[in-house]
Design a protein around this motif. Structure first.
Motif, PDB file in Angstrom:
ATOM      1  N   ALA A   1       0.836  -1.196   0.000  1.00 22.90           N
ATOM      2  CA  ALA A   1       0.000   0.000   0.000  1.00 22.90           C
ATOM      3  C   ALA A   1       0.873   1.249   0.000  1.00 22.90           C
ATOM      4  O   ALA A   1       0.474   2.292  -0.534  1.00 22.90           O
ATOM      5  CB  ALA A   1      -0.923  -0.008   1.220  1.00 22.90           C
TER       6      ALA A   1
ATOM      7  N   ALA B   1      -1.542   0.420   5.915  1.00 18.65           N
ATOM      8  CA  ALA B   1      -1.584   1.376   4.810  1.00 18.65           C
ATOM      9  C   ALA B   1      -0.228   2.029   4.573  1.00 18.65           C
ATOM     10  O   ALA B   1       0.065   2.475   3.459  1.00 18.65           O
ATOM     11  CB  ALA B   1      -2.638   2.451   5.097  1.00 18.65           C
TER      12      ALA B   1
ATOM     13  N   ARG C   1      -5.163  -3.116  -1.865  1.00 18.53           N
ATOM     14  CA  ARG C   1      -4.788  -3.115  -0.451  1.00 18.53           C
ATOM     15  C   ARG C   1      -5.003  -1.736   0.166  1.00 18.53           C
ATOM     16  O   ARG C   1      -5.627  -1.597   1.227  1.00 18.53           O
ATOM     17  CB  ARG C   1      -3.325  -3.535  -0.339  1.00 18.53           C
ATOM     18  N   LEU C   2      -4.509  -0.717  -0.526  1.00 21.51           N
ATOM     19  CA  LEU C   2      -4.612   0.643  -0.007  1.00 21.51           C
ATOM     20  C   LEU C   2      -6.067   1.083   0.112  1.00 21.51           C
ATOM     21  O   LEU C   2      -6.493   1.579   1.170  1.00 21.51           O
ATOM     22  CB  LEU C   2      -3.851   1.601  -0.921  1.00 21.51           C
TER      23      LEU C   2
END
Length: 381
Positions: A240, A289, A346-347
């Motif tokens: 991320a 993150a 993912r982010l």
């Protein structure tokens, strides 16, 4: 005063225990990938000057790659006395059992904090979310055998229960033990703000005292201990962090402090908005993150957070949060090999989860708080 669980919300303990056993067996072949860190680190810590470079209180200054807390090495020291094979198997089995303890602990809180729940919604959520959680937990506990993360997440869950049970000092101790097991677990510190107003100072005192007792001896003995926080790992193509535009090959110098500050800030905001059960979720989301790594075992921490939020924070429990993050963080890398796609997924999964949790309409959220629960019980007594 005992609180009986409504029949519709009885815990599906046996199916989840069987599922946990299956997850354990599936992950045992080739498991224990990272166990050597705990064996080597505990040996260096307790051997002191008997190893080169010196361990003991110089451990973190001389071995900055060991991003593992002293409480974890204490537990590992006991387990490794069983021998290389038996010690690892005992650790994997015990860590898998702690995953069931996490589920049991969150379920046990429900009748105290959420007496309004009726029907099978909580049971369904616990079954579906718990099943997904145990898959990710097995990766953490059995395949990678990351004792530090297991202990940190278990202590954080016990801190939540201590708050609801009206034991702020115990909550502070548990949060300190979490950070003493794994440094990043300090992002859970805002939970002390969820304690009843008159007892927050007790929770905060034991938190600070516990962290100081765990880490201060190393800092005083060797100030180089503080430099261990700058240890860098590879910034993976699917992280991320790269999706945020950070193209550094390794961990930027600002990254670890930013993870801690952002996680704590989000936790404080959650408590101020009356969404304290989201503190674990937001703390882990901030870490992931901004983390350059993408290991499977990271997912288990996110799912502990979603379970806490689903069961304790939502007016109507739903497994959407756990299943969503499980799909984005754990399943997607098994379905796609495109790093950029995985990094973006993912982010955005983490950002959207955090944003919706903090901005959700008040009507979505349960209104019970540790302070109110403790007050209600005191009046009944």
């Amino acid at each position: 005063m005992r609180h009986a669980m409504r029949p519709g919300t009885a815990a599906p303990a046996r199916p989840l225990a069987v599922w946990a056993g299956l997850c354990l067996l599936v992950n045992l072949p080739g498991g224990g990938y990272s166990w050597h860190y705990f064996v080597e680190g505990s040996r260096a810590l307790f051997a002191g000057n008997g190893v080169q470079p010196p361990g003991g209180l110089h451990l973190y200054a001389d071995y900055p790659n060991l991003q593992i807390g002293p409480v974890t090495f204490l537990v590992a020291q006991v387990l490794r006395q069983l021998g290389p094979t038996n010690g690892l198997l005992a650790a994997q089995t015990a860590m898998m059992a702690l995953g069931l303890l996490v589920l049991h602990t969150l379920h046990a809180i429900l009748p105290r904090l959420r007496p309004d729940l009726a029907g099978g919604r909580a049971r369904t959520t616990l079954t579906l979310s718990g099943g997904a959680f145990l898959v990710a937990w097995a990766s953490l506990a059995v395949h990678y055998a990351h004792l530090d993360d297991v202990l940190a997440l278990t202590f954080a869950t016990l801190a939540v229960r201590a708050l609801v049970d009206g034991n702020p000092a115990v909550a502070g101790v548990c949060l300190a033990l979490a950070a003493d097991a794994k440094p990043w677990a300090a992002v859970f510190a805002p939970l002390v703000l969820a304690a009843p107003r008159g007892t927050r100072r007790h929770a905060a005192f034991y938190l600070v005292a516990g962290i100081s007792a765990g880490w201060l001896p190393f800092v005083l003995a060797d100030p180089g201990t503080l430099g261990a926080a700058g240890f860098a790992i590879t910034n993976e193509p699917s992280s991320a962090l790269r999706a945020l535009g950070v193209a550094a090959a390794g961990t930027p110098a600002w990254d670890r402090p930013a993870q801690l500050l952002l996680g704590c800030a989000l936790g404080v905001l959650a408590v101020r908005r009356g969404r304290w059960p989201a503190v674990l979720l937001l703390g882990v989301a901030a870490r992931l993150a901004l983390d350059p790594g993408v290991y499977d075992y990271y997912t288990a921490g996110a799912l502990v957070g979603t379970l806490c939020w689903e069961l304790l924070g939502l007016r109507r429990p739903t497994p959407v949060w756990t299943l969503g993050l499980f799909s984005a963080l754990f399943l997607a890398p098994r379905l796609s090999t495109a790093p950029a796609v995985l990094g973006e997924l993912r982010l955005w999964a983490l950002l959207l989860t955090a944003a919706v949790v903090l901005a959700a309409p008040r009507g979505w959220c349960a209104q019970a708080s540790p302070e109110r629960v403790v007050g209600d019980v005191s009046r009944v007594r």
